[in-house]
Design an enzyme around this catalytic site. Structure first.
Site, PDB file in Angstrom:
ATOM      1  N   HIS A 170       0.823  -1.200   0.000  1.00  0.00           N
ATOM      2  CA  HIS A 170       0.000   0.000   0.000  1.00  0.00           C
ATOM      3  C   HIS A 170       0.867   1.264   0.000  1.00  0.00           C
ATOM      4  O   HIS A 170       1.023   1.946   1.014  1.00  0.00           O
ATOM      5  CB  HIS A 170      -0.945  -0.004   1.206  1.00  0.00           C
ATOM      6  CG  HIS A 170      -2.081  -0.969   1.045  1.00  0.00           C
ATOM      7  ND1 HIS A 170      -2.818  -1.444   2.101  1.00  0.00           N
ATOM      8  CD2 HIS A 170      -2.610  -1.540  -0.079  1.00  0.00           C
ATOM      9  CE1 HIS A 170      -3.755  -2.265   1.651  1.00  0.00           C
ATOM     10  NE2 HIS A 170      -3.643  -2.336   0.330  1.00  0.00           N
ATOM     11  N   HIS A 206      -0.422  -8.714   1.053  1.00  0.00           N
ATOM     12  CA  HIS A 206      -1.514  -8.799   2.025  1.00  0.00           C
ATOM     13  C   HIS A 206      -2.192 -10.155   2.045  1.00  0.00           C
ATOM     14  O   HIS A 206      -2.993 -10.444   2.926  1.00  0.00           O
ATOM     15  CB  HIS A 206      -2.550  -7.717   1.726  1.00  0.00           C
ATOM     16  CG  HIS A 206      -1.943  -6.366   1.557  1.00  0.00           C
ATOM     17  ND1 HIS A 206      -1.783  -5.771   0.329  1.00  0.00           N
ATOM     18  CD2 HIS A 206      -1.414  -5.509   2.455  1.00  0.00           C
ATOM     19  CE1 HIS A 206      -1.186  -4.595   0.481  1.00  0.00           C
ATOM     20  NE2 HIS A 206      -0.948  -4.413   1.758  1.00  0.00           N
ATOM     21  N   CYS A 214       3.183 -11.804   2.629  1.00  0.00           N
ATOM     22  CA  CYS A 214       4.131 -11.711   3.739  1.00  0.00           C
ATOM     23  C   CYS A 214       4.032 -12.978   4.588  1.00  0.00           C
ATOM     24  O   CYS A 214       2.921 -13.408   4.943  1.00  0.00           O
ATOM     25  CB  CYS A 214       3.812 -10.484   4.592  1.00  0.00           C
ATOM     26  SG  CYS A 214       4.812 -10.384   6.097  1.00  0.00           S
ATOM     27  N   HIS A 268     -10.301  -4.506   4.135  1.00  0.00           N
ATOM     28  CA  HIS A 268      -8.853  -4.560   3.938  1.00  0.00           C
ATOM     29  C   HIS A 268      -8.501  -5.897   3.302  1.00  0.00           C
ATOM     30  O   HIS A 268      -9.022  -6.950   3.698  1.00  0.00           O
ATOM     31  CB  HIS A 268      -8.131  -4.395   5.274  1.00  0.00           C
ATOM     32  CG  HIS A 268      -6.658  -4.158   5.156  1.00  0.00           C
ATOM     33  ND1 HIS A 268      -5.774  -5.172   4.894  1.00  0.00           N
ATOM     34  CD2 HIS A 268      -5.915  -3.023   5.256  1.00  0.00           C
ATOM     35  CE1 HIS A 268      -4.547  -4.685   4.850  1.00  0.00           C
ATOM     36  NE2 HIS A 268      -4.603  -3.378   5.060  1.00  0.00           N
ATOM     37  N   GLU A 300      -6.002  -7.844   3.554  1.00  0.00           N
ATOM     38  CA  GLU A 300      -5.495  -8.870   4.467  1.00  0.00           C
ATOM     39  C   GLU A 300      -6.628  -9.552   5.213  1.00  0.00           C
ATOM     40  O   GLU A 300      -6.644 -10.779   5.376  1.00  0.00           O
ATOM     41  CB  GLU A 300      -4.510  -8.252   5.469  1.00  0.00           C
ATOM     42  CG  GLU A 300      -3.903  -9.278   6.393  1.00  0.00           C
ATOM     43  CD  GLU A 300      -3.004  -8.684   7.458  1.00  0.00           C
ATOM     44  OE1 GLU A 300      -2.923  -9.287   8.548  1.00  0.00           O
ATOM     45  OE2 GLU A 300      -2.381  -7.638   7.206  1.00  0.00           O
ATOM     46  N   THR A 331      -2.409  -7.874  10.794  1.00  0.00           N
ATOM     47  CA  THR A 331      -1.041  -7.670  11.276  1.00  0.00           C
ATOM     48  C   THR A 331      -0.649  -6.202  11.416  1.00  0.00           C
ATOM     49  O   THR A 331       0.372  -5.906  12.036  1.00  0.00           O
ATOM     50  CB  THR A 331      -0.027  -8.346  10.332  1.00  0.00           C
ATOM     51  OG1 THR A 331      -0.108  -7.745   9.040  1.00  0.00           O
ATOM     52  CG2 THR A 331      -0.297  -9.835  10.218  1.00  0.00           C
ATOM     53  N   SER A 376      -2.647   2.782   3.506  1.00  0.00           N
ATOM     54  CA  SER A 376      -1.709   1.996   4.307  1.00  0.00           C
ATOM     55  C   SER A 376      -2.160   2.026   5.759  1.00  0.00           C
ATOM     56  O   SER A 376      -2.026   3.040   6.446  1.00  0.00           O
ATOM     57  CB  SER A 376      -0.290   2.571   4.192  1.00  0.00           C
ATOM     58  OG  SER A 376       0.556   2.037   5.189  1.00  0.00           O
ATOM     59  N   ASN A 417      -0.941   0.702   8.478  1.00  0.00           N
ATOM     60  CA  ASN A 417       0.072   0.976   9.500  1.00  0.00           C
ATOM     61  C   ASN A 417       0.523   2.427   9.460  1.00  0.00           C
ATOM     62  O   ASN A 417       0.861   2.998  10.500  1.00  0.00           O
ATOM     63  CB  ASN A 417       1.245   0.002   9.375  1.00  0.00           C
ATOM     64  CG  ASN A 417       2.145   0.273   8.198  1.00  0.00           C
ATOM     65  OD1 ASN A 417       3.084   1.059   8.303  1.00  0.00           O
ATOM     66  ND2 ASN A 417       1.876  -0.354   7.055  1.00  0.00           N
ATOM     67  N   SER A 449       5.661   0.326   4.266  1.00  0.00           N
ATOM     68  CA  SER A 449       5.730   0.111   2.819  1.00  0.00           C
ATOM     69  C   SER A 449       6.336   1.312   2.088  1.00  0.00           C
ATOM     70  O   SER A 449       6.130   1.491   0.894  1.00  0.00           O
ATOM     71  CB  SER A 449       4.327  -0.179   2.259  1.00  0.00           C
ATOM     72  OG  SER A 449       3.394   0.793   2.691  1.00  0.00           O
TER      73      SER A 449
END
Length: 344
Positions: free
Chosen positions: A60, A93, A115, A143, A145, A183, A241, A243, A286
């Site tokens: 992302h 993801h 990942c 999302h 993921e 995560t 993103s 995170n 990222s």
């Protein structure tokens, strides 16, 4: 988003009370999973030539995606957009089994750049579903993921978006309930969600190991330390993103007077620096380091030439590339097979 050309001397050095400085958070930027995924696309292009298709954004970050597009990557939303028999890379993801099956039915040559830490959560979901546990998946609806993890055991998984969702959660057997998580979440908010879940379900089980990735945790710990001494925090990272967005929230929660997220240094506004002596800087997992260095150069133009690194952890984790890409085009073991592009 196209890259915005840098215009140096765009920011002005205005007087403030005290001396100007930058507190530079470390760790920041690329994590091992992102490095692996980006290098996987680069190496797929070397091996098979352009175009190579990528389902969803490989990571992302708009800059990373744009640079890979220039090299010949084509990003699609779903595998049915990929020509039959072509090469397709699954993003960092992760994907659900249904996506893997769909790619196989189209005769696609799939390269899985998920990942490994996300893959771990997928395996946990499968394992708990086999023992007929109800899985409370803490994460954000929509999302990629979360969609991938939920697809591993859809009949057993209930999504928990936030602590406020907890009162509405219903389970069949409160003695067979386990929580897993996306995560890239806020560590603090996730633990608060778990606390509330455990109040409702005292026998709630924990995952075998922490699901929130080491890089997400490390970047949040670092920005917490930076934020308490910062008048302003600037996070380099993209809007999608998770995170990166969390880093802005964590900075504000832990004492920063203001915090903003930018994709590029050129997005920093002069008025953000009014009266600011200390600027905290970090980047999402990222984000390539070159974007941070461009921000530091622009801040130096505005008088923030003193840069103090605030380091809270060392990171040396590396992941091997997908098996299809561990040799170069001549068939020899590739120097980047372990650890992607390598680090200084």
């Amino acid at each position: 988003m196209p890259r915005i050309p840098r215009a140096r001397n765009r920011l002005t050095d205005t007087p403030v009370t005290g001396s100007k400085r930058v507190l530079l958070a470390s760790p920041r930027g690329y994590c091992a999973g992102v490095d692996r995924a980006v290098v996987a696309v680069e190496k797929a292009l070397e091996h098979y030539g352009a175009p190579v298709y990528v389902r969803k954004q490989i990571v992302h970050n708009v800059h990373v995606v744009s640079e890979l597009e220039k090299k010949g990557a084509i990003f699609v939303e779903e595998v049915d957009e990929v020509p039959e028999g072509a090469h397709v890379v699954f993003s960092a993801h992760g994907v659900s089994p249904a996506v893997v099956q769909s790619a196989a039915q189209r005769g696609l040559h799939a390269i899985d750049a998920t990942c490994p830490l996300v893959t771990k959560v997928h395996r946990e979901a499968v394992r708990f579903a086999k023992t007929d546990h109800e899985i409370l998946l803490i994460g954000h609806a929509g999302h990629e993921e979360v969609e991938g993890t939920a697809g591993e055991a859809p009949e057993h998984i209930t999504l928990v978006n936030s602590p406020d969702d907890v009162p509405n959660i219903e389970v069949k057997n409160p003695d067979k309930v386990v929580w897993l998580s996306q995560t890239t979440l806020s560590v603090d908010e996730t633990m608060e969600t778990v606390r509330r879940l455990r109040e409702r379900f005292p026998n709630l089980q924990d995952p075998p190991s922490d699901d929130i990735c080491y890089a997400t945790q490390n970047r949040q710990v670092a920005i917490k330390k930076v934020a308490r001494d910062s008048d302003l925090v600037i996070v380099v990272g993209s809007a999608n993103s998770s995170n990166s967005v969390r880093l802005v929230e964590v900075a504000l929660e832990y004492g920063a007077k203001a915090a903003y997220r930018v994709d590029y240094a050129s997005e920093v506004k002069q008025e953000w620096l009014d009266g600011v002596a200390t600027v905290g800087v970090t980047s999402g997992a990222s984000v390539p380091e070159e974007l941070v260095q461009e921000l530091l150069a622009d801040l130096a133009d505005a008088g923030y030439g003193e840069v103090q690194q605030v380091q809270t952890a060392e990171e040396d984790l590396i992941f091997s590339l997908p098996k299809e890409l561990r040799r170069d085009v001549s068939g020899k073991q590739d120097a980047r097979a372990l650890g992607g592009r390598g680090r200084d």
